[in-house]
Design a protein around this motif. Structure first.
Motif, PDB file in Angstrom:
ATOM      1  N   UNK A   7       0.792  -1.227   0.000  1.00 53.22           N
ATOM      2  CA  UNK A   7       0.000   0.000   0.000  1.00 53.22           C
ATOM      3  C   UNK A   7       0.824   1.275   0.000  1.00 53.22           C
ATOM      4  N   UNK A   8       2.035   1.284   0.530  1.00 52.98           N
ATOM      5  CA  UNK A   8       2.804   2.525   0.594  1.00 52.98           C
ATOM      6  C   UNK A   8       3.351   2.875  -0.789  1.00 52.98           C
ATOM      7  N   UNK A   9       3.476   4.174  -1.115  1.00 57.73           N
ATOM      8  CA  UNK A   9       3.994   4.560  -2.434  1.00 57.73           C
ATOM      9  C   UNK A   9       5.341   3.939  -2.793  1.00 57.73           C
ATOM     10  N   UNK A  10       6.338   3.931  -1.890  1.00 58.32           N
ATOM     11  CA  UNK A  10       7.612   3.287  -2.273  1.00 58.32           C
ATOM     12  C   UNK A  10       7.463   1.799  -2.574  1.00 58.32           C
ATOM     13  N   UNK A  11       6.610   1.117  -1.797  1.00 61.33           N
ATOM     14  CA  UNK A  11       6.418  -0.319  -2.024  1.00 61.33           C
ATOM     15  C   UNK A  11       5.717  -0.567  -3.357  1.00 61.33           C
ATOM     16  N   UNK A  12       4.731   0.270  -3.685  1.00 64.67           N
ATOM     17  CA  UNK A  12       4.029   0.121  -4.964  1.00 64.67           C
ATOM     18  C   UNK A  12       4.990   0.338  -6.126  1.00 64.67           C
ATOM     19  N   UNK A  13       5.796   1.392  -6.047  1.00 64.42           N
ATOM     20  CA  UNK A  13       6.756   1.679  -7.110  1.00 64.42           C
ATOM     21  C   UNK A  13       7.793   0.567  -7.230  1.00 64.42           C
ATOM     22  N   UNK A  14       8.228   0.035  -6.088  1.00 69.23           N
ATOM     23  CA  UNK A  14       9.190  -1.070  -6.116  1.00 69.23           C
ATOM     24  C   UNK A  14       8.583  -2.300  -6.783  1.00 69.23           C
ATOM     25  N   UNK A  15       7.312  -2.575  -6.464  1.00 70.69           N
ATOM     26  CA  UNK A  15       6.651  -3.743  -7.052  1.00 70.69           C
ATOM     27  C   UNK A  15       6.482  -3.586  -8.557  1.00 70.69           C
TER      28      UNK A  15
END
Length: 390
Positions: A7-15
């Motif tokens: 859910x966090x922006x960095x995690x989404x971008x990493x995924x």
């Protein structure tokens, strides 16, 4: 095992970036022929579809909005920097005309295909035709840009990806197999025997040695992209909006396209690394569209959309044949022109290497021409589809 939602922006971008990197690594590492017919684009789109519809990735997030505002215009500037209109005309000559005939075929075929299957599609299906027109005139970057210009949702983008990949599997073998008819095609079109030799000489004259990008090059590219984005946003606020789909956001993309084409005529076009960086952002944006897709809506309209797309592609092919006949162009150039429209630079290179290896540089030039006209022509095509959809 319970999957934890991302859910966090960095995690989404990493995924999303990790999904793109993985499938390109898999293509390079394995060399599977599967990727010749189903390019990484398909998997980069479908994997986030599965993850978001199973609850791992969100279907809505503030980071998606920021990607639309920042990633999309940046990738357009970077891709358009390498457009070499003068070089394409010098190398390809009348072949550019055949490609433009193919583009016209895409523009004419879209509303015809939609009219034939409209009773079985939803009211917003015209957006899917408009998005696919972006891919079939320019490439994946134009596909993403047009989806934003006409406010296409994840379902419409999904239909466009489905049509793009399915028709590609049918159309690519036709373009490759056309080499067998080179002699008969030459009699049909009346091409001059020395045309290929002239093209090869022009290609040699245009060839420049590429160098790997350095830190200063990448910083310069970022500066150029951000400055172009700032200029487009400022000018867009000064222009009037017209309904249904000429909003400030649409103006912004049309302006960034115009600025990018203008910059391609300057020494900035010689900065290395712009195309690679731009394509990386394209695939990141495609993964974002996949994460936002609603799979149920797209699946229910898949069959009629594919029928309309099949009619559409053969109209494009007929226009390519007409252009080759009127402009007296060989089958190799005609096939490359169609591939540059329908599949972009990668497909044009594949077709060129099969027909005549020496034409690969010309095929890339032709595909880059599609980037330049794709946003304008596909946007107009989308409006035609909106009009015929009632």
């Amino acid at each position: 095992m319970d999957w934890l939602p991302v859910s966090s922006p960095p995690a989404i971008l990493a995924a999303l970036s990790g999904i793109g990197a993985f499938f390109f690594w898999l293509e390079r590492r394995t060399g599977w022929r599967l990727f010749h017919y189903l390019p990484p684009l398909i998997f980069i789109y479908l994997t986030p579809v599965v993850l978001s519809n199973s609850g791992v990735l969100p279907t809505a997030s503030p980071v998606y909005d920021q990607m639309s505002r920042l990633v999309l215009p940046m990738m357009l500037v970077l891709l358009l920097l390498k457009v070499n209109i003068g070089g394409a005309v010098r190398v390809l000559g009348r072949g550019v005309g055949v490609m433009l005939f193919g583009t016209l075929g895409v523009m004419v075929g879209a509303p015809i295909g939609l009219l034939l299957v409209k009773p079985w599609l939803g009211p917003d299906a015209w957006k899917a035709f408009g998005v696919l027109a972006g891919s079939w005139i320019g490439g994946t970057g134009n596909m993403a840009a047009v989806s934003e210009m006409i406010d296409a949702g994840g379902a419409e983008f999904g239909l466009a990806v489905l049509g793009d990949s399915t028709i590609y599997v049918i159309w690519l073998p036709i373009l490759l197999g056309s080499k067998k008819f080179a002699d008969r095609f030459a009699r049909f079109s009346g091409v001059e025997p020395e045309r290929l030799e002239r093209m090869e000489a022009a290609i040699a004259a245009e060839r420049v040695e590429a160098r790997p990008p350095g830190t200063a090059d990448l910083l310069s590219l970022l500066c150029v992209a951000f400055a172009a984005m700032a200029a487009a946003e400022f000018i867009a606020t000064l222009l009037p909006e017209f309904q249904p789909y000429l909003s400030a956001g649409t103006w912004r993309i049309l302006l960034i396209t115009t600025i990018g084409i203008g910059l391609s005529f300057t020494p900035l076009s010689r900065l290395p690394g712009s195309h690679e960086l731009g394509m990386a952002l394209v695939y990141l944006f495609v993964a974002r569209m996949g994460a936002m897709a609603e799979i149920d809506r797209a699946a229910s309209q898949a069959v009629p959309f594919l029928i309309g797309s099949a009619v559409w592609i053969f109209i494009h092919g007929a226009f390519c044949l007409l252009g080759a006949k009127l402009l007296r162009v060989d089958v190799h150039t005609a096939a490359i022109a169609s591939a540059a429209n329908i599949g972009g630079a990668a497909s044009a290179s594949v077709v060129a290497s099969h027909h005549q290896e020496s034409l690969v540089p010309a095929s890339i030039l032709m595909a880059l021409m599609g980037y330049a006209v794709g946003n304008f022509a596909a946007y107009f095509t989308a409006l035609l589809c909106w009009w015929v959809s009632g």
